[in-house]
Structure formats: C-alpha cells, structure tokens
Design an enzyme around this catalytic site. Structure first.
Site, PDB file in Angstrom:
ATOM      1  N   TYR A   1      -2.000   0.225  10.849  1.00  0.00           N
ATOM      2  CA  TYR A   1      -2.086  -0.301   9.457  1.00  0.00           C
ATOM      3  C   TYR A   1      -0.963   0.007   8.462  1.00  0.00           C
ATOM      4  O   TYR A   1      -0.459  -0.690   7.889  1.00  0.00           O
ATOM      5  CB  TYR A   1      -3.405   0.302   8.743  1.00  0.00           C
TER       6      TYR A   1
ATOM      7  N   SER B   1       0.857  -1.322   0.217  1.00  0.00           N
ATOM      8  CA  SER B   1      -0.245   0.000  -0.026  1.00  0.00           C
ATOM      9  C   SER B   1       1.033   1.384   0.064  1.00  0.00           C
ATOM     10  O   SER B   1       1.915   1.294   0.517  1.00  0.00           O
ATOM     11  CB  SER B   1      -0.827   0.159   1.196  1.00  0.00           C
TER      12      SER B   1
HETATM   13  P1  NDP Z   1     -11.679  -5.889   0.272  1.00  0.00           P
HETATM   14  O1  NDP Z   1     -12.253  -5.714   1.688  1.00  0.00           O
HETATM   15  O2  NDP Z   1     -12.582  -5.477  -0.720  1.00  0.00           O
HETATM   16  O3  NDP Z   1     -11.258  -7.125   0.375  1.00  0.00           O
HETATM   17  C1  NDP Z   1     -10.432  -7.764   1.228  1.00  0.00           C
HETATM   18  C2  NDP Z   1     -10.133  -9.248   0.579  1.00  0.00           C
HETATM   19  O4  NDP Z   1      -9.435  -9.770   1.796  1.00  0.00           O
HETATM   20  C3  NDP Z   1     -11.543 -10.036   0.803  1.00  0.00           C
HETATM   21  O5  NDP Z   1     -11.709 -10.885   0.067  1.00  0.00           O
HETATM   22  C4  NDP Z   1     -11.678 -10.776   2.361  1.00  0.00           C
HETATM   23  O6  NDP Z   1     -12.169 -12.004   2.206  1.00  0.00           O
HETATM   24  C5  NDP Z   1      -9.966 -11.162   2.519  1.00  0.00           C
HETATM   25  N1  NDP Z   1      -9.534 -11.309   3.935  1.00  0.00           N
HETATM   26  C6  NDP Z   1      -9.544 -10.253   4.908  1.00  0.00           C
HETATM   27  N2  NDP Z   1      -9.018 -10.994   5.908  1.00  0.00           N
HETATM   28  C7  NDP Z   1      -8.920 -12.211   5.646  1.00  0.00           C
HETATM   29  C8  NDP Z   1      -8.606 -13.259   6.528  1.00  0.00           C
HETATM   30  N3  NDP Z   1      -8.213 -13.188   7.782  1.00  0.00           N
HETATM   31  N4  NDP Z   1      -8.391 -14.381   5.674  1.00  0.00           N
HETATM   32  C9  NDP Z   1      -8.664 -14.524   4.374  1.00  0.00           C
HETATM   33  N5  NDP Z   1      -9.064 -13.570   3.579  1.00  0.00           N
HETATM   34  C10 NDP Z   1      -9.119 -12.438   4.303  1.00  0.00           C
HETATM   35  O7  NDP Z   1     -10.635  -4.753   0.225  1.00  0.00           O
HETATM   36  P2  NDP Z   1      -9.317  -4.707  -1.102  1.00  0.00           P
HETATM   37  O8  NDP Z   1      -9.919  -5.425  -2.080  1.00  0.00           O
HETATM   38  O9  NDP Z   1      -9.069  -2.948  -1.208  1.00  0.00           O
HETATM   39  O10 NDP Z   1      -8.157  -4.935  -0.403  1.00  0.00           O
HETATM   40  C11 NDP Z   1      -7.209  -5.979  -0.840  1.00  0.00           C
HETATM   41  C12 NDP Z   1      -5.699  -5.808  -0.303  1.00  0.00           C
HETATM   42  O11 NDP Z   1      -5.278  -4.396  -0.999  1.00  0.00           O
HETATM   43  C13 NDP Z   1      -5.447  -5.556   1.111  1.00  0.00           C
HETATM   44  O12 NDP Z   1      -4.356  -6.158   1.445  1.00  0.00           O
HETATM   45  C14 NDP Z   1      -5.491  -3.999   1.355  1.00  0.00           C
HETATM   46  O13 NDP Z   1      -4.669  -3.833   2.692  1.00  0.00           O
HETATM   47  C15 NDP Z   1      -4.749  -3.749   0.080  1.00  0.00           C
HETATM   48  N6  NDP Z   1      -4.988  -2.408  -0.217  1.00  0.00           N
HETATM   49  C16 NDP Z   1      -6.315  -1.825  -0.718  1.00  0.00           C
HETATM   50  C17 NDP Z   1      -6.402  -0.252  -0.844  1.00  0.00           C
HETATM   51  C18 NDP Z   1      -7.628   0.356  -0.994  1.00  0.00           C
HETATM   52  O14 NDP Z   1      -7.660   1.541  -1.042  1.00  0.00           O
HETATM   53  N7  NDP Z   1      -8.811  -0.695  -1.169  1.00  0.00           N
HETATM   54  C19 NDP Z   1      -5.135   0.362  -1.037  1.00  0.00           C
HETATM   55  C20 NDP Z   1      -3.867  -0.162  -1.017  1.00  0.00           C
HETATM   56  C21 NDP Z   1      -3.675  -1.309  -0.474  1.00  0.00           C
HETATM   57  P3  NDP Z   1     -13.043 -12.654   3.341  1.00  0.00           P
HETATM   58  O15 NDP Z   1     -13.655 -11.458   4.158  1.00  0.00           O
HETATM   59  O16 NDP Z   1     -14.210 -13.406   2.711  1.00  0.00           O
HETATM   60  O17 NDP Z   1     -12.010 -13.393   4.311  1.00  0.00           O
HETATM   61  C1  8X3 Z   2      -5.267   1.477   1.713  1.00  0.00           C
HETATM   62  C2  8X3 Z   2      -5.023   3.055   1.385  1.00  0.00           C
HETATM   63  O1  8X3 Z   2      -3.962   5.375   2.075  1.00  0.00           O
HETATM   64  O2  8X3 Z   2      -6.083   4.109   3.138  1.00  0.00           O
HETATM   65  O3  8X3 Z   2      -4.111   1.023   1.773  1.00  0.00           O
HETATM   66  O4  8X3 Z   2      -3.877   3.449   3.410  1.00  0.00           O
HETATM   67  S1  8X3 Z   2      -4.690   4.036   2.510  1.00  0.00           S
END
Ligand code: NDP
Ligand code: 8X3
Length: 252
Positions: free
Chosen positions: A153, A140
């Site tokens: 985070y 991220s």
């Molecule tokens: P979502 O919440 O849409 O997706 C998160 C996914 O992670 C879900 O499929 C969830 O599945 C899975 N997950 C969470 N906890 C667990 C667990 N304990 N075991 C297994 N699966 C898990 O968020 P994003 O798609 O945005 O996030 C995906 C990644 O991208 C993360 O690592 C996030 O930190 C990162 N990210 C996101 C950004 C954003 O702005 N959205 C920016 C930068 C990075 P389920 O609940 O079914 O287990």
């Molecule tokens: C998700 C982006 O800026 O909320 O990783 O940390 S931010």
C-alpha cells in the site's frame, strides 16, 4: 462559471463527501464507482437536493477498456472537465511482505497506480485540448513514509506521490494544475476494506483519538479548486491533530 468535476470513487468516503461539497457549490458532476446501486441513488439525491446535473458512470478503474469507453461515450456537453479528482483507491491486507497475499498486492497496484494512470491517460487529453484544468490526486501519508506491514500500500501511494510531481511537469505547458492531497487517518470504509469486512478491526484503528472525517478532506479539496487561476497548491499532508506521523498517535 459553473465547473464540471469528475470524481472517481464517489460511492463512499472522501469521494462521496467531495461530490457533496461540489454539488452544494453548483458544479456539474461526473461521478464514478463500481457499486451501481449506490452510485445511482447518490446521484439522484444530489440532483434533487441541489438541482445540479450529474452524470453517473459505472466502471472499474482497473479496466482500461471500460475507462476508455467512458471517455469515448461522453456526451459533448460533458467534455469540458475542469477538475479530475483521482480518488478511487484502497488498501487490502496488512501483512509482512513474506506473508503478503499476491491477490491483495495486485488489487492495490492495479487500482491505486494503474487505475489512476488509466483515468488520467484517458481524460487528461480533454483538458489539454482546452489548455485548462486541475488534476487532484489523493495520495496518503503512506506515500510520504512507510510503516510495518504497509509495504505494498505504501509503495502504491509513493507512486502516486511521484506521479503527481511528474504530471505537474508534463502539464505545466498546458496550463493544467496538478495537486496531491495526502491524508492521514480518515474514518471511512477504508479500514473495513483493508481488513476485508472485519468491522471490529476497522473500528479499532480509530479508537482513542479523533480521526479526520471525509468532510474534512472534502473541504480541503474544494479549497484547492477555489483559488485564482495563477495559484496551484502542489502538495498537502493533512492529519488529525492527534497524529504526528504515519505511526505516531496520541491516544487516550
Ligand atoms: P472508501 O473505501 O470509503 O472509498 C473508496 C472509493 O474508491 C469507493 O467509492 C470505491 O467505490 C472506489 N474504488 C475502489 N476500488 C475501485 C475500482 N477498482 N474502480 C472504481 N472505484 C473504486 O475509502 P476512502 O474514501 O478513505 O478512500 C479514498 C481514497 O483516499 C483512496 O485512494 C485511499 O487510498 C485514500 N486515503 C484514505 C485514507 C483513510 O484513512 N481513509 C487516508 C489516506 C488516503 P466502489 O467500491 O463502488 O468501486
Ligand atoms: C491511509 C492512511 O496510514 O492507513 O492511506 O496508510 S494509512
């Protein structure tokens, strides 16, 4: 050659979008997540829409025994994993350190750091056995900078940044690529989870500018896997055009 791709957190957001683009391109998919109904529905839809093979595996990345079971029970024809996308992760809460909820901290540390480590520890030996593979960690912009109230985070994503570099060194002699993709603001369920179901607070995050979509990140994930064998993209920071740093947005 048809690739086998393992995606953690394929039930929504970036993981789901990545699964679709790999499916469109004829890959075999191992999809994981905790929400079984969603995972099964999604897997069935991909099979019928794209005619590919999908192996859905329900497990929590925080539970080492479940992760180990998943690898131990992999059918022989699913063991040649070409791409591991360590995507499962979350932010929970947005409080100054002195008011942080300990449970929120544990969830982020256990999922974003320990979960990614467990999955890598259990599945990477399959790649090492073949001297081939590509590990992609979703970091991220919060792993490059810190911002107010983002404390734990940001720390977990700084850990992903460090682990990605360390993994690349450990994997280089096995011919395995290691890439970090570090997005800025992507509109997914991320903020709904961070604000514990408060949809209004989540919507506010993306007001006044055009955020990235999960598909934008999925396109880049697919791109880094499509390069020749001798080319490894190490690290990519991707933001919306209206985002210049973790906290600097041009909003109208
Ligand atoms: P979502 O919440 O849409 O997706 C998160 C996914 O992670 C879900 O499929 C969830 O599945 C899975 N997950 C969470 N906890 C667990 C667990 N304990 N075991 C297994 N699966 C898990 O968020 P994003 O798609 O945005 O996030 C995906 C990644 O991208 C993360 O690592 C996030 O930190 C990162 N990210 C996101 C950004 C954003 O702005 N959205 C920016 C930068 C990075 P389920 O609940 O079914 O287990
Ligand atoms: C998700 C982006 O800026 O909320 O990783 O940390 S931010």
């Amino acid at each position: 050659m048809q690739k086998t791709v393992l995606i953690t957190g394929a039930t929504s957001g970036i993981g789901e979008a990545a699964a679709k683009i790999f499916a469109k391109n004829g890959c075999k998919l191992i999809l994981t997540g905790r929400r079984e109904d969603r995972l099964m529905d999604f897997s069935n839809r991909l099979v019928s829409e794209f005619g590919i093979e999908v192996l859905p595996l329900v497990f929590d990345v925080r539970n080492l025994e479940s992760v180990q079971n998943a690898v131990d029970r992999l059918p022989e024809n699913w063991k040649t994993i070409d791409v591991l996308l360590n995507n499962a992760g979350l932010a929970v809460g947005l409080n100054p350190i002195q008011n942080g909820a300990i449970d929120d901290w544990e969830r982020m540390i256990d999922t974003n750091i320990k979960g990614l480590l467990y999955v890598t520890r259990c599945f990477a030996p399959l790649m090492i056995a073949r001297n081939s593979g590509h590990i992609i960690n979703i970091g991220s912009i919060a792993g490059k900078e810190v911002y107010a109230n983002g404390n734990v985070y940001c720390a977990t994503k700084h850990a992903v940044d460090a682990l990605t570099k360390a993994m690349r060194i450990d994997m280089v002699k096995h011919g395995i690529k290691v890439t970090q993709i570090a997005p800025g603001a992507v509109e997914t369920e991320f903020s709904i989870v961070r604000f514990k179901g408060d949809k209004g607070a989540a919507d506010n995050v993306y007001k006044g500018f055009t955020p990235l979509t999960a598909n934008d990140i999925a396109d880049v994930i697919y791109y880094v896997t499509s390069l020749p064998a001798h080319v490894c993209i190490n690290d990519l920071v991707i933001t919306p055009t209206a985002q210049a740093s973790a906290t600097n947005f041009y909003k109208v």
